[in-house]
Motif scaffolding. Structure first.
Motif, mmCIF file in Angstrom:
data_model
loop_
_atom_site.group_PDB
_atom_site.id
_atom_site.type_symbol
_atom_site.label_atom_id
_atom_site.label_comp_id
_atom_site.label_asym_id
_atom_site.label_seq_id
_atom_site.Cartn_x
_atom_site.Cartn_y
_atom_site.Cartn_z
ATOM 1 N N VAL A 43 0.813 -1.214 0.000
ATOM 2 C CA VAL A 43 0.000 0.000 0.000
ATOM 3 C C VAL A 43 0.848 1.267 0.000
ATOM 4 O O VAL A 43 0.437 2.305 -0.545
ATOM 5 C CB VAL A 43 -0.967 -0.010 1.214
ATOM 6 N N MET A 44 2.041 1.223 0.593
ATOM 7 C CA MET A 44 2.878 2.417 0.691
ATOM 8 C C MET A 44 3.522 2.793 -0.633
ATOM 9 O O MET A 44 3.960 3.938 -0.805
ATOM 10 C CB MET A 44 3.972 2.205 1.741
ATOM 11 N N ASN A 45 3.577 1.843 -1.582
ATOM 12 C CA ASN A 45 4.262 2.122 -2.844
ATOM 13 C C ASN A 45 3.688 3.339 -3.557
ATOM 14 O O ASN A 45 4.427 4.186 -4.057
ATOM 15 C CB ASN A 45 4.179 0.898 -3.768
ATOM 16 N N MET A 46 2.358 3.417 -3.633
ATOM 17 C CA MET A 46 1.726 4.504 -4.367
ATOM 18 C C MET A 46 1.898 5.853 -3.676
ATOM 19 O O MET A 46 1.759 6.907 -4.299
ATOM 20 C CB MET A 46 0.227 4.215 -4.543
ATOM 21 N N ALA A 47 2.182 5.830 -2.374
ATOM 22 C CA ALA A 47 2.325 7.073 -1.623
ATOM 23 C C ALA A 47 3.765 7.570 -1.567
ATOM 24 O O ALA A 47 4.015 8.669 -1.036
ATOM 25 C CB ALA A 47 1.799 6.877 -0.199
ATOM 26 N N LEU A 48 4.715 6.819 -2.109
ATOM 27 C CA LEU A 48 6.133 7.161 -1.930
ATOM 28 C C LEU A 48 6.506 8.563 -2.416
ATOM 29 O O LEU A 48 7.194 9.306 -1.686
ATOM 30 C CB LEU A 48 7.011 6.114 -2.625
ATOM 31 N N PRO A 49 6.097 8.992 -3.616
ATOM 32 C CA PRO A 49 6.481 10.352 -4.024
ATOM 33 C C PRO A 49 5.961 11.442 -3.091
ATOM 34 O O PRO A 49 6.675 12.401 -2.799
ATOM 35 C CB PRO A 49 5.853 10.466 -5.426
ATOM 36 N N ARG A 50 4.727 11.298 -2.599
ATOM 37 C CA ARG A 50 4.178 12.305 -1.682
ATOM 38 C C ARG A 50 4.909 12.268 -0.334
ATOM 39 O O ARG A 50 5.144 13.314 0.287
ATOM 40 C CB ARG A 50 2.679 12.041 -1.462
ATOM 41 N N ILE A 51 5.244 11.072 0.125
ATOM 42 C CA ILE A 51 5.996 10.948 1.379
ATOM 43 C C ILE A 51 7.367 11.604 1.229
ATOM 44 O O ILE A 51 7.846 12.306 2.126
ATOM 45 C CB ILE A 51 6.145 9.466 1.775
ATOM 46 N N GLN A 52 7.995 11.406 0.101
ATOM 47 C CA GLN A 52 9.309 12.010 -0.150
ATOM 48 C C GLN A 52 9.223 13.533 -0.098
ATOM 49 O O GLN A 52 10.086 14.196 0.491
ATOM 50 C CB GLN A 52 9.845 11.553 -1.507
#
Length: 493
Positions: A39-48
């Motif tokens: 689930v975290m894969n799709m959020a990685l750019p925003r988390i970065q």
């Protein structure tokens, strides 16, 4: 009331259980654990963007979870035997839920990584007990088979659905809800499980804490060495120290397991040629697939400019084939030609998909550069993992089947983490040494650098998959033409 002192007719008496409710609670746990792998894969750019991760350091958002989960999975299974499966499940779910809340509130990179690691610990404590509770609750063969079928389906649905759910929540609200959504479900399970899940018999035994810690910390140190090499170089003192500490701890782990009366890892499981070869193949395929997820989720959002939910949809063709192929194609192919040719076909597809991705560039399109590899990955994993699982478990004595299954899941997770770290090293080094053509605007330059880094890292992914192909070809012997095992495949996680 302890697990071993349940009163007949009480809430802990299996005879008074609502088995449908028990299965629902177990499926909720399994879905939470499986979803959080992807689930975290799709959020990685925003988390970065929000927490300031470096391109290579971003991989720790995934690896902090998978290293803790894979490294402690065997200890979690042992805890379920000694403490009781219900108690281990509740403790694990409580940790997982608390960590999800803390992660959703994270204000710094280290805060988020600590929460992800605790999530992995909670998942490792809870996951082994879910399957054990299903088996002990559904004692009739037909009912047990139906329950296990639903359980396996939930595992696959969680892994694939995590990509869509992560994109949807990140788009509609925030990346923080990718973690916070676990909280209400975890609270419900933690409150209802002691009331409705039956008690299990506990066993006397000792925890192999030394083995669990040295395995987890040693693997983490090796992964840290790769990630640090991507950011600061191979000759940097911290990189060399991390590798040295990691190798030393893993050597200590082997020594502990060889002497411990009740080790979390029975070294004898690696004595059989097909089994040890199969474990190595799972490491190679897991390394290629986990690394692919990390790289492509960034490519489709940063280069192709898809939204997080659009990025989740981009992975849908692969997820659909991962469902269809193992159920409809793989059993027939194994029966027709045998397990080894089927595994070789699957690995050839995965290798071809990774090789295809080495040609991506800033000008690539989804249809021309990504869709084809996705289809090859979906079909390849679907052909590989069921017969590979069956090959590994076929030669295991009945008394060791649980231990072998646990090793299989742990190997897939740890292999995926180490593989991702290696591909991230290539990825980060390419970004650090990038020299894009002059005259490009900032956005085009960033897309060019990232696309070239993805292409370079996919060379490493293709080599991992090719190594798996050679291992099957040269190490695993031809097997009988029997139906493959239906266990969920760790490498797809």
């Amino acid at each position: 009331m302890s697990e071993s002192t349940a009163r007949p007719g009480s809430a802990t008496d299996p005879g008074s259980r609502n088995r449908t409710l028990i299965l629902t609670l177990i499926l909720a746990v399994q879905l939470m654990i499986a979803i959080d792998i992807t689930v975290m894969n799709m959020a990685l750019p925003r988390i970065q963007q929000d927490l300031g991760f470096s391109p290579a350091g971003l991989s720790w958002v995934l690896n902090a979870y998978t290293l803790a989960y894979g490294g402690l999975l065997l200890l979690g299974g042992r805890m379920g035997d000694i403490l009781g499966h219900r108690k281990a499940l509740v403790i694990g779910v409580a940790l997982f839920t608390a960590a999800s809340l803390l992660g959703g509130l994270a204000q710094s990179s280290w805060w988020l990584l600590a929460a992800r690691a605790v999530q992995g610990i909670g998942g490792a404590l809870a996951a082994p007990s879910t399957l054990a509770i299903v088996v002990t609750t559904f004692r009739e063969e037909s009912a047990r088979n139906r329950a296990l079928g639903i359980f396996v389906m939930a595992s696959g649905l969680g892994t694939a659905g995590g990509l869509l759910l992560g994109g949807l929540l990140t788009d509609a609200a925030s990346w923080r809800w990718v973690l916070l959504i676990n909280v209400p479900f975890g609270l419900v399970v933690a409150l209802l499980a002691p009331r409705f899940i039956p008690a299990s018999q506990v066993q006397r035994g000792r925890f192999d804490v030394g083995g669990a810690l040295t395995a987890t910390l040693g693997t983490t140190a090796v992964v840290y060495g790769f990630v640090n090499a991507a950011e600061r170089g191979w000759s940097e003192a911290l990189t060399i120290t991390a590798f040295a500490v990691g190798v030393l701890l893993l050597a200590v782990f082997v020594a502990i397991e060889a002497r411990h009366r009740q080790p979390i890892l029975k070294l004898g499981l690696f004595a059989h040629r097909d089994r040890s070869g199969g474990f190595l193949v799972f490491i190679c395929s897991g390394a290629a697939m986990f690394g692919m997820f990390f790289l492509l989720t960034q490519f489709v959002q940063e280069v192709l400019a898809l939204s997080p939910f659009g990025a989740g949809l981009a992975f849908l063709p692969m997820a659909v084939l991962m469902f269809i192929v193992p159920a409809q194609v793989t059993p027939r192919l194994v029966t027709a030609v045998g397990a080894k040719p089927t595994m070789l076909t699957g690995l050839a597809m995965i290798t071809a998909g990774m090789a295809w991705l080495t040609a991506v560039s800033a000008g690539s399109s989804y249809a021309g550069a990504i869709l084809g590899p996705m289809l090859l990955f979906g079909a390849g994993v679907g052909l590989l993992n069921p017969p590979l699982t069956g090959t590994i478990l076929a030669s295991v004595p009945p008394q060791d089947s649980g231990a072998a299954s646990g090793v299989l899941q742990a190997v897939g997770m740890i292999g995926g983490s180490v593989g991702t770290a290696i591909l991230v090293t290539i990825f980060g080094t390419s970004i650090r040494n990038a020299t894009p053509p002059p005259g490009l605007d900032e956005a085009t330059r960033a897309s060019t650098v990232l696309a070239d880094a993805v292409a370079a890292a996919c060379v490493g992914g293709a080599l991992f998959a090719a190594a798996g192909f050679l291992l099957v070809l040269l190490v695993i012997r031809s097997t009988k033409r029997t139906a493959p095992a239906g266990d969920p495949a760790p490498a797809t996680s």
